[in-house]
Design a protein around this motif. Structure first.
Motif, mmCIF file in Angstrom:
data_model
loop_
_atom_site.group_PDB
_atom_site.id
_atom_site.type_symbol
_atom_site.label_atom_id
_atom_site.label_comp_id
_atom_site.label_asym_id
_atom_site.label_seq_id
_atom_site.Cartn_x
_atom_site.Cartn_y
_atom_site.Cartn_z
ATOM 1 N N HIS A 116 -44.895 35.139 -64.727
ATOM 2 C CA HIS A 116 -45.210 34.256 -63.605
ATOM 3 C C HIS A 116 -44.898 34.988 -62.301
ATOM 4 O O HIS A 116 -44.280 36.054 -62.311
ATOM 5 C CB HIS A 116 -44.367 32.962 -63.683
ATOM 6 N N ASP A 118 -43.143 34.236 -58.416
ATOM 7 C CA ASP A 118 -42.364 33.277 -57.619
ATOM 8 C C ASP A 118 -43.126 33.070 -56.308
ATOM 9 O O ASP A 118 -43.097 33.964 -55.447
ATOM 10 C CB ASP A 118 -40.966 33.842 -57.311
ATOM 11 N N HIS A 172 -43.672 38.654 -63.440
ATOM 12 C CA HIS A 172 -42.466 39.020 -64.173
ATOM 13 C C HIS A 172 -42.104 37.896 -65.132
ATOM 14 O O HIS A 172 -42.578 36.757 -64.970
ATOM 15 C CB HIS A 172 -41.307 39.295 -63.197
ATOM 16 N N ARG A 196 -33.078 32.994 -53.242
ATOM 17 C CA ARG A 196 -34.322 33.073 -52.477
ATOM 18 C C ARG A 196 -34.182 32.429 -51.108
ATOM 19 O O ARG A 196 -33.447 31.450 -50.934
ATOM 20 C CB ARG A 196 -35.454 32.327 -53.197
HETATM 21 FE FE FE2 Z 1 -39.327 34.291 -61.425
#
Ligand code: FE2
Ligand code: SIN
Length: 202
Positions: A116, A118, A172, A196
């Protein structure tokens, strides 16, 4: 590996790993791990999650992927990000605005995480900083297209992995964890933290 992806093996020594684990136990006592579900289908993920920070990432059947300021089960604000992690961020993501979210993923023996990207964050200027604790895991990282060539990296307890620059939007995932490879977590398994930045700095 794609530009902007950086692996720091053994970033945290055994003492720092234990101290971080103690911080995380305090977080989980306030914000218990829960089982997230997929958007629309409501299918449970195999990873269990919680968060710390002003915002937490979550997913469920009705609301889908999103950030919110409160725990979905307790309704309480997420606990603060431990100071040790803020320090780690300023060391490996220097110059980036402060992290707002720290997703805590707990992987049991058979947990995987499919490939996926982010991309639920409003700003992509800051890197994603990942910290691994507990059992080893085969992490997979590719490029910006799902079909790009991928390679696998062994992430071990105390390793830090940074996805910035071009790697910020790289595909990743976790192929599998290797049970019994670490003594850090008494019951086994693996914890991964991803820090994040979510909103654009004012
Ligand atoms: Fe991720
Ligand atoms: C993630 O991509 O959210 C987690 C990666 C990892 O567990 O190392």
């Amino acid at each position: 590996m794609i530009e902007g992806a950086q692996h720091f093996p053994d970033y945290l020594d055994a003492t720092a790993q234990s101290a971080l684990l103690a911080d995380l136990r305090r977080v989980v006592a306030e914000a218990p791990l829960y089982t997230p579900t997929m958007p629309r289908t409501g299918k449970p993920l195999s990873v269990r999650m919680t968060n710390c920070g002003a915002l937490g990432w979550l997913t469920d059947k009705s609301g889908g992927y999103r950030y919110q300021a409160t725990h979905p089960e307790t309704g309480q604000p997420w606990p603060a990000i431990p100071a040790s992690l803020l320090q780690l961020w300023s060391n490996v993501a220097s110059g980036a605005p402060a992290p707002e979210a720290c997703l805590i993923n707990f992987y049991a023996d058979r947990t995987k995480m499919g490939l996926h990207v982010d991309r639920d964050e409003e700003t992509l200027d800051a890197p994603v900083v990942s910290v691994s604790l507990g059992d080893d895991a085969w992490f997979r990282i590719g490029g910006l297209d799902r079909r790009d060539k991928t390679e696998r990296v062994l992430l071990r307890s105390g390793d830090v992995f940074v996805m910035g620059g071009s790697a910020r939007l790289a595909y990743h995932g976790i192929d599998r964890i290797l049970p019994g490879t670490s003594m850090l977590l008494k019951g086994g398994g693996r914890i991964n933290l991803t820090l994040r930045r979510v909103t654009r700095p004012a």
